[in-house]
Design a protein around this motif. Structure first.
Motif, PDB file in Angstrom:
ATOM      1  N   TRP A 140      17.446  26.235 106.406  1.00  0.00           N
ATOM      2  CA  TRP A 140      17.039  26.757 104.952  1.00  0.00           C
ATOM      3  C   TRP A 140      17.278  25.506 104.234  1.00  0.00           C
ATOM      4  O   TRP A 140      16.512  24.954 103.336  1.00  0.00           O
ATOM      5  N   ALA A 141      18.316  24.582 104.218  1.00  0.00           N
ATOM      6  CA  ALA A 141      18.792  23.558 103.556  1.00  0.00           C
ATOM      7  C   ALA A 141      17.655  22.256 103.613  1.00  0.00           C
ATOM      8  O   ALA A 141      17.456  21.805 102.407  1.00  0.00           O
ATOM      9  N   ASP A 142      16.929  22.397 104.635  1.00  0.00           N
ATOM     10  CA  ASP A 142      15.855  21.411 104.604  1.00  0.00           C
ATOM     11  C   ASP A 142      15.007  21.568 103.590  1.00  0.00           C
ATOM     12  O   ASP A 142      14.310  20.799 103.144  1.00  0.00           O
ATOM     13  N   MET A 143      14.590  22.565 103.367  1.00  0.00           N
ATOM     14  CA  MET A 143      13.654  23.198 102.231  1.00  0.00           C
ATOM     15  C   MET A 143      14.003  22.349 100.844  1.00  0.00           C
ATOM     16  O   MET A 143      13.343  21.760 100.052  1.00  0.00           O
ATOM     17  N   GLY A 144      15.444  22.597 100.620  1.00  0.00           N
ATOM     18  CA  GLY A 144      15.897  21.970  99.181  1.00  0.00           C
ATOM     19  C   GLY A 144      15.939  20.679  99.515  1.00  0.00           C
ATOM     20  O   GLY A 144      15.354  19.763  98.301  1.00  0.00           O
ATOM     21  N   VAL A 145      16.236  20.042 100.670  1.00  0.00           N
ATOM     22  CA  VAL A 145      16.239  18.499 100.847  1.00  0.00           C
ATOM     23  C   VAL A 145      14.843  17.904 100.630  1.00  0.00           C
ATOM     24  O   VAL A 145      14.748  16.821 100.068  1.00  0.00           O
ATOM     25  N   ILE A 146      13.923  18.508 101.300  1.00  0.00           N
ATOM     26  CA  ILE A 146      12.636  18.110 101.138  1.00  0.00           C
ATOM     27  C   ILE A 146      12.178  18.028  99.636  1.00  0.00           C
ATOM     28  O   ILE A 146      11.278  17.125  99.241  1.00  0.00           O
ATOM     29  N   GLY A 147      12.426  19.120  98.917  1.00  0.00           N
ATOM     30  CA  GLY A 147      12.003  19.096  97.524  1.00  0.00           C
ATOM     31  C   GLY A 147      12.901  17.814  96.791  1.00  0.00           C
ATOM     32  O   GLY A 147      11.983  17.318  95.887  1.00  0.00           O
ATOM     33  N   TRP A 148      14.157  17.628  97.166  1.00  0.00           N
ATOM     34  CA  TRP A 148      14.935  16.741  96.289  1.00  0.00           C
ATOM     35  C   TRP A 148      14.380  15.306  96.752  1.00  0.00           C
ATOM     36  O   TRP A 148      13.909  14.448  96.056  1.00  0.00           O
ATOM     37  N   LEU A 149      14.579  15.052  98.119  1.00  0.00           N
ATOM     38  CA  LEU A 149      14.354  13.772  98.601  1.00  0.00           C
ATOM     39  C   LEU A 149      12.744  13.211  98.814  1.00  0.00           C
ATOM     40  O   LEU A 149      12.231  12.196  98.342  1.00  0.00           O
ATOM     41  N   VAL A 150      12.242  14.377  99.531  1.00  0.00           N
ATOM     42  CA  VAL A 150      10.624  13.853 100.202  1.00  0.00           C
ATOM     43  C   VAL A 150       9.922  14.051  98.784  1.00  0.00           C
ATOM     44  O   VAL A 150       9.026  12.845  98.295  1.00  0.00           O
ATOM     45  N   HIS A 183       8.315  20.415  91.829  1.00  0.00           N
ATOM     46  CA  HIS A 183       8.702  20.622  93.227  1.00  0.00           C
ATOM     47  C   HIS A 183      10.206  20.012  93.410  1.00  0.00           C
ATOM     48  O   HIS A 183      11.003  20.564  94.113  1.00  0.00           O
ATOM     49  N   GLN A 184      10.214  18.800  92.973  1.00  0.00           N
ATOM     50  CA  GLN A 184      11.517  17.927  93.087  1.00  0.00           C
ATOM     51  C   GLN A 184      12.481  18.705  92.262  1.00  0.00           C
ATOM     52  O   GLN A 184      13.631  18.836  93.026  1.00  0.00           O
ATOM     53  N   ARG A 185      12.434  19.279  91.040  1.00  0.00           N
ATOM     54  CA  ARG A 185      13.269  19.938  90.360  1.00  0.00           C
ATOM     55  C   ARG A 185      13.820  21.408  91.165  1.00  0.00           C
ATOM     56  O   ARG A 185      15.066  21.689  91.094  1.00  0.00           O
ATOM     57  N   GLN A 186      12.921  22.027  91.836  1.00  0.00           N
ATOM     58  CA  GLN A 186      12.959  23.113  92.542  1.00  0.00           C
ATOM     59  C   GLN A 186      13.885  23.050  93.638  1.00  0.00           C
ATOM     60  O   GLN A 186      15.064  23.716  94.006  1.00  0.00           O
ATOM     61  N   GLY A 187      13.757  21.979  94.244  1.00  0.00           N
ATOM     62  CA  GLY A 187      14.381  21.721  95.489  1.00  0.00           C
ATOM     63  C   GLY A 187      15.954  21.060  95.063  1.00  0.00           C
ATOM     64  O   GLY A 187      16.791  21.583  95.912  1.00  0.00           O
ATOM     65  N   TYR A 188      16.131  20.530  93.983  1.00  0.00           N
ATOM     66  CA  TYR A 188      17.482  20.067  93.654  1.00  0.00           C
ATOM     67  C   TYR A 188      18.062  21.385  93.212  1.00  0.00           C
ATOM     68  O   TYR A 188      19.472  21.333  93.352  1.00  0.00           O
ATOM     69  N   LEU A 192      21.690  22.719  94.595  1.00  0.00           N
ATOM     70  CA  LEU A 192      22.815  22.868  93.773  1.00  0.00           C
ATOM     71  C   LEU A 192      23.704  24.195  93.734  1.00  0.00           C
ATOM     72  O   LEU A 192      24.602  24.602  93.739  1.00  0.00           O
ATOM     73  N   THR A 193      22.599  25.300  93.878  1.00  0.00           N
ATOM     74  CA  THR A 193      23.105  26.625  93.951  1.00  0.00           C
ATOM     75  C   THR A 193      23.867  26.760  95.310  1.00  0.00           C
ATOM     76  O   THR A 193      24.984  27.340  95.497  1.00  0.00           O
ATOM     77  N   MET A 194      23.391  26.205  96.314  1.00  0.00           N
ATOM     78  CA  MET A 194      24.211  26.287  97.673  1.00  0.00           C
ATOM     79  C   MET A 194      25.508  25.394  97.450  1.00  0.00           C
ATOM     80  O   MET A 194      26.406  25.835  98.049  1.00  0.00           O
ATOM     81  N   MET A 195      25.481  24.163  96.817  1.00  0.00           N
ATOM     82  CA  MET A 195      26.758  23.354  96.820  1.00  0.00           C
ATOM     83  C   MET A 195      27.824  24.013  95.746  1.00  0.00           C
ATOM     84  O   MET A 195      28.911  24.093  96.177  1.00  0.00           O
ATOM     85  N   ASN A 196      27.275  24.753  94.616  1.00  0.00           N
ATOM     86  CA  ASN A 196      28.203  25.163  93.794  1.00  0.00           C
ATOM     87  C   ASN A 196      28.751  26.969  93.924  1.00  0.00           C
ATOM     88  O   ASN A 196      29.657  27.265  93.520  1.00  0.00           O
ATOM     89  N   HIS A 197      27.906  27.509  94.680  1.00  0.00           N
ATOM     90  CA  HIS A 197      28.099  28.789  94.869  1.00  0.00           C
ATOM     91  C   HIS A 197      28.170  29.317  96.444  1.00  0.00           C
ATOM     92  O   HIS A 197      28.224  30.376  96.704  1.00  0.00           O
ATOM     93  N   GLY A 198      27.759  28.438  97.422  1.00  0.00           N
ATOM     94  CA  GLY A 198      27.718  28.623  98.693  1.00  0.00           C
ATOM     95  C   GLY A 198      29.009  28.939  99.443  1.00  0.00           C
ATOM     96  O   GLY A 198      30.060  28.119  99.019  1.00  0.00           O
ATOM     97  N   THR A 199      28.941  29.220 100.646  1.00  0.00           N
ATOM     98  CA  THR A 199      29.987  29.065 101.601  1.00  0.00           C
ATOM     99  C   THR A 199      30.268  27.612 102.233  1.00  0.00           C
ATOM    100  O   THR A 199      29.494  26.736 101.931  1.00  0.00           O
TER     101      THR A 199
END
Length: 337
Positions: A140-150, A183-188, A192-199
């Motif tokens: 699932w993290a790939d979805m965020g990274v695609i938004g941010w980087l791709v 799309h880029q902002r949504q991915g980031y 950010l949600t995963m890094m700040n509040h994730g396990t």
């Protein structure tokens, strides 16, 4: 202008002579070049050199193919999104990409090619699309990274196209860039949600995705300027405004700061700030991998192309029904007249 045949003869050592042209053709080309030099736009009805037209058809159709094929790696995750919110966001994003493809196919059609011709070139492997979409989405993290980087790399590439000398392409890119920015902002934000509040496992998942997507994202800008056969002429004609290497450097400089805020490391031990250049130095890109993927030998090349061909064949009955309905309506209108 040299034709493709004359270019080939020159490469093979034959006589590179310009074909004879009429006085009218010389005058038309002079007007075209003057408009380009003045920063003007070329409309579909305007005269243009054949090589300019072919270059645009190739670039715009490849861009359209990339938007359509780019739906596949993300579409696989719609049903597996972790929450209803993430599911609806991803569904809307994939829908946007389909719309971008339609805008671009329509822009290419103004140059005298047909949508069926472009589809046929894609399905037979003659046309290319962005190499980035031939990599798998493993988490699932790939979805965020695609938004941010791709999508971030796509925006860096595409914003200058809003000033492309071919007006229909430039107009299509204005709306596309607005949506890609979202799309880029949504991915980031998802990362950010995963890094700040994730396990701890989720944070490790994000870092793993960044490690896998960083180098392919840098390849999205194309080969180095010295090895890019079409860049010089495209920049001369105002189709491109900024070189591959300059765009890549701009992307790296922006992304390094975003990575710091996100709390992830970029997988490049040679990445460091160069005070003299006021930019980041970075390590060597594996261009052998880039060309291998471009030429059809990436992790998902065959899977992506097969999916597109299957979708086209499965949808044949819809196209046939639409054409039958159109013919029926034309007959009704004809009889009513």
């Amino acid at each position: 202008m040299y034709t493709q045949a004359m270019d080939l003869m020159a490469k093979e050592g034959g006589p590179a002579q310009k074909p004879l042209r009429s006085a009218e053709e010389v005058q038309l080309e002079a007007r075209f070049e003057a408009r380009i030099d003045d920063g003007g736009f070329i409309e579909a009805k305007d005269w243009m050199p054949e090589h300019y037209r072919k270059t645009l058809v190739r670039q715009i159709s490849q861009h359209a193919h990339s938007e359509i094929v780019g739906m596949l790696p993300e579409g696989n995750w719609i049903t597996r999104a972790p929450t209803l919110k993430r599911k609806t966001i991803l569904l809307a994003k994939v829908q946007d990409e389909a719309g971008h493809g339609l805008y671009l196919y329509a822009a290419a059609e103004t140059l005298g090619t047909s949508r069926d011709q472009m589809y046929e070139a894609l399905h037979t492997g003659r046309a290319k699309y962005s190499s980035i979409f031939n990599y798998p989405t493993l988490s699932w993290a790939d979805m965020g990274v695609i938004g941010w980087l791709v999508d971030g790399a796509a925006i860096m590439n595409q914003v200058p196209l809003c000033r492309c000398s071919y007006a229909p392409y430039a107009r299509a890119m204005v709306r596309i860039c607005r949506e890609e920015s979202f799309h880029q902002r949504q991915g980031y934000e998802a990362l950010l949600t995963m890094m700040n509040h994730g396990t701890a496992a989720q944070k490790e998942m994000v870092q793993d995705a960044v490690n896998r997507w960083w180098w392919p994202s840098l390849m999205m800008f194309g080969p180095p300027d010295a090895e890019s056969p079409n860049s010089a002429q495209s920049m001369r004609w105002g189709i491109k405004r900024i070189s591959n290497d300059a765009l890549r450097q701009k992307f790296i400089d922006a992304t390094v700061e975003q990575a710091k805020l996100l709390g992830v490391s970029l997988p490049d031990p040679d990445l460091k700030w160069n005070e003299e250049r006021q930019s980041h130095d970075y390590g060597p890109i594996d261009w052998a991998e880039f060309w291998r993927v471009v030429n059809g030998d990436g992790p998902c090349n065959r899977e992506r192309l097969n999916a597109r061909v299957d979708a086209w064949e499965d949808g044949a009955w819809v196209r046939d029904a639409a054409m039958a309905y159109a013919r029926k309506q034309q007959q009704i209108d004809k009889e009513a007249a």
